[in-house]
Motif scaffolding. Structure first.
Motif, short mmCIF file in Angstrom:
data_model
loop_
_atom_site.label_atom_id
_atom_site.label_comp_id
_atom_site.label_asym_id
_atom_site.label_seq_id
_atom_site.Cartn_x
_atom_site.Cartn_y
_atom_site.Cartn_z
N ILE A 133 -47.22 -9.55 80.73
CA ILE A 133 -47.57 -8.14 80.59
C ILE A 133 -46.83 -7.55 79.41
O ILE A 133 -45.61 -7.73 79.27
CB ILE A 133 -47.23 -7.35 81.87
N LEU A 134 -47.57 -6.88 78.54
CA LEU A 134 -47.00 -6.11 77.44
C LEU A 134 -47.01 -4.65 77.88
O LEU A 134 -48.06 -4.01 77.89
CB LEU A 134 -47.82 -6.30 76.17
N GLN A 135 -45.86 -4.16 78.26
CA GLN A 135 -45.76 -2.82 78.83
C GLN A 135 -45.47 -1.83 77.70
O GLN A 135 -44.48 -1.98 76.98
CB GLN A 135 -44.65 -2.79 79.88
N THR A 136 -46.32 -0.80 77.55
CA THR A 136 -46.05 0.19 76.51
C THR A 136 -44.89 1.09 76.91
O THR A 136 -44.04 1.42 76.08
CB THR A 136 -47.29 1.04 76.20
N HIS A 137 -44.87 1.51 78.20
CA HIS A 137 -43.81 2.37 78.70
C HIS A 137 -43.94 2.43 80.22
O HIS A 137 -44.80 1.77 80.81
CB HIS A 137 -43.89 3.77 78.07
N TYR A 138 -43.06 3.22 80.84
CA TYR A 138 -42.94 3.17 82.29
C TYR A 138 -43.32 4.46 82.99
O TYR A 138 -42.79 4.77 84.06
CB TYR A 138 -41.53 2.71 82.68
N HIS A 139 -44.26 5.21 82.45
CA HIS A 139 -44.86 6.30 83.22
C HIS A 139 -45.75 5.70 84.32
O HIS A 139 -46.32 4.61 84.15
CB HIS A 139 -45.69 7.21 82.31
N PRO A 140 -45.90 6.40 85.46
CA PRO A 140 -46.60 5.82 86.60
C PRO A 140 -48.01 5.32 86.30
O PRO A 140 -48.40 4.25 86.79
CB PRO A 140 -46.62 6.96 87.62
N ASP A 141 -48.80 6.07 85.51
CA ASP A 141 -50.18 5.64 85.29
C ASP A 141 -50.29 4.38 84.46
O ASP A 141 -51.35 3.78 84.38
CB ASP A 141 -51.01 6.77 84.65
N HIS A 142 -49.18 3.93 83.88
CA HIS A 142 -49.16 2.69 83.10
C HIS A 142 -48.41 1.57 83.81
O HIS A 142 -48.40 0.44 83.32
CB HIS A 142 -48.54 2.94 81.72
N ALA A 143 -47.75 1.89 84.93
CA ALA A 143 -46.90 0.88 85.59
C ALA A 143 -47.10 0.78 87.10
O ALA A 143 -46.55 -0.13 87.72
CB ALA A 143 -45.43 1.20 85.29
N GLN A 144 -47.88 1.66 87.71
CA GLN A 144 -47.94 1.71 89.16
C GLN A 144 -48.46 0.43 89.80
O GLN A 144 -48.05 0.06 90.91
CB GLN A 144 -48.80 2.90 89.61
N GLY A 145 -49.33 -0.29 89.11
CA GLY A 145 -49.86 -1.54 89.66
C GLY A 145 -48.82 -2.64 89.80
O GLY A 145 -49.01 -3.59 90.57
N LEU A 146 -47.70 -2.52 89.08
CA LEU A 146 -46.64 -3.53 89.16
C LEU A 146 -45.93 -3.49 90.50
O LEU A 146 -45.33 -4.48 90.93
CB LEU A 146 -45.62 -3.30 88.04
N LEU A 147 -45.98 -2.34 91.19
CA LEU A 147 -45.29 -2.21 92.47
C LEU A 147 -45.82 -3.21 93.49
O LEU A 147 -45.07 -3.71 94.33
CB LEU A 147 -45.43 -0.79 93.01
N HIS A 148 -47.10 -3.48 93.45
CA HIS A 148 -47.71 -4.46 94.35
C HIS A 148 -47.60 -5.87 93.78
O HIS A 148 -47.25 -6.82 94.50
CB HIS A 148 -49.17 -4.11 94.59
N LEU A 149 -47.85 -6.01 92.49
CA LEU A 149 -47.87 -7.34 91.87
C LEU A 149 -46.53 -8.05 92.02
O LEU A 149 -46.49 -9.28 92.17
CB LEU A 149 -48.23 -7.18 90.39
N ARG A 150 -45.44 -7.30 92.00
CA ARG A 150 -44.10 -7.93 92.03
C ARG A 150 -43.85 -8.77 93.27
O ARG A 150 -42.98 -9.64 93.27
CB ARG A 150 -43.02 -6.84 91.94
N TRP A 151 -44.56 -8.51 94.37
CA TRP A 151 -44.28 -9.21 95.62
C TRP A 151 -45.00 -10.55 95.72
O TRP A 151 -45.05 -11.16 96.79
CB TRP A 151 -44.61 -8.33 96.81
N GLY A 152 -45.56 -11.02 94.61
CA GLY A 152 -46.07 -12.39 94.58
C GLY A 152 -44.95 -13.39 94.79
O GLY A 152 -43.76 -13.05 94.83
N VAL A 153 -45.31 -14.67 94.91
CA VAL A 153 -44.32 -15.72 95.17
C VAL A 153 -44.57 -16.92 94.26
O VAL A 153 -45.64 -17.07 93.67
CB VAL A 153 -44.36 -16.17 96.65
N ASN A 154 -43.54 -17.77 94.15
CA ASN A 154 -43.62 -19.07 93.50
C ASN A 154 -43.98 -19.02 92.02
O ASN A 154 -44.62 -19.93 91.50
CB ASN A 154 -44.63 -19.98 94.24
#
Length: 253
Positions: free
Chosen positions: A72-93
């Protein structure tokens, strides 16, 4: 060899349609999904790799089942650009690199509980990295949070992705002015404003930002419903080399 870029979302933080709005743009988007605008983001495909620009969409796990997503190339950390990471982070392996600007705050508790997300390689201004045959350079933008745009250079030309910003800092303007761009994707959230815009371009500031650069084709993104309303009657006033991006649109370079 080149790259492709797909617009996953071209909307501002409210998206289009806006919740409970009955303006012409929002009513049209509810009736026809072609006019819907999701959180501003894109995916760049390079030599079999898929790099997401911003994690604002909430359906990332479904849209990019493992191991499809390279990073992921993150431009910045405002919610509308980063909110999907909150779920994605709980992946495994697996570990998923997230390359973004240095931001001590980040978004929510992502830094404290990153899960599979690896934030250990933030960008320095004007730093370049290689993704296969493509050079990617992070350029600083003007926003209310630390924010980076990205310039992709292959043998077929350069693509710049510049959102969120209002105008360009002099050092970024000077750097880009030395490098002809095949495509420049530019923040244009607002129709023309009576007062100077803050944090996001309006139409005049977006066009002025590009006027000093050597660009074949400009694509406007981060569009608000007010901007879509303005385009209903003023789209033909845009210069011939300027287009308005839509969700699902592809560029090839």
């Amino acid at each position: 060899m080149g790259l492709s870029l797909e617009f996953l979302g071209t909307g501002d933080s409210a998206q289009v349609p806006v919740y409970n709005c009955l303006c012409v743009a929002c009513r049209r988007a509810r009736a026809d999904s072609h006019f819907r605008r999701r959180p501003c983001s894109a995916v760049v495909r390079i030599a079999g790799q898929q790099w997401l620009i911003d994690g604002g969409r909430m359906d990332l796990a479904e849209r990019f089942p493992a191991p499809m997503l390279t990073g992921i190339l993150q431009t910045h950390y405002h919610p509308d650009h980063a909110q999907g990471l909150l779920h994605l982070r709980w992946g495994v392996n697996m570990q998923l690199p997230v390359w973004g600007p240095v931001d001590e705050v980040g978004f929510a508790d992502l830094y404290k509980h990153p899960g599979i997300l690896d934030f250990s390689q933030p960008w320095r201004p004007f730093e370049s990295r290689r993704i296969a045959h493509v050079t990617v350079t992070a350029v600083p933008l003007q926003h209310s949070r630390p924010c980076m745009g990205y310039v992709f250079e292959s043998a077929k030309g350069r693509v710049a992705y510049l959102t969120d910003t209002v105008g360009l800092a002099p050092e970024t303007q000077a750097w880009l002015a030395q490098r002809p761009l095949r495509y420049c994707i530019v923040d244009c959230t607002h129709p023309p404003q009576a007062t100077p815009p803050r944090n996001h371009n309006d139409v005049p500031s977006a066009l002025a930002m590009c006027a000093e650069l050597d660009i074949e084709q400009v694509y406007l993104t981060h569009i608000s419903h007010e901007m879509d309303q303005w385009l209903e009657t003023h789209a033909d006033e845009l210069p011939s080399h300027v287009q308005v991006a839509r969700d699902g649109m592809f560029l090839f370079c």
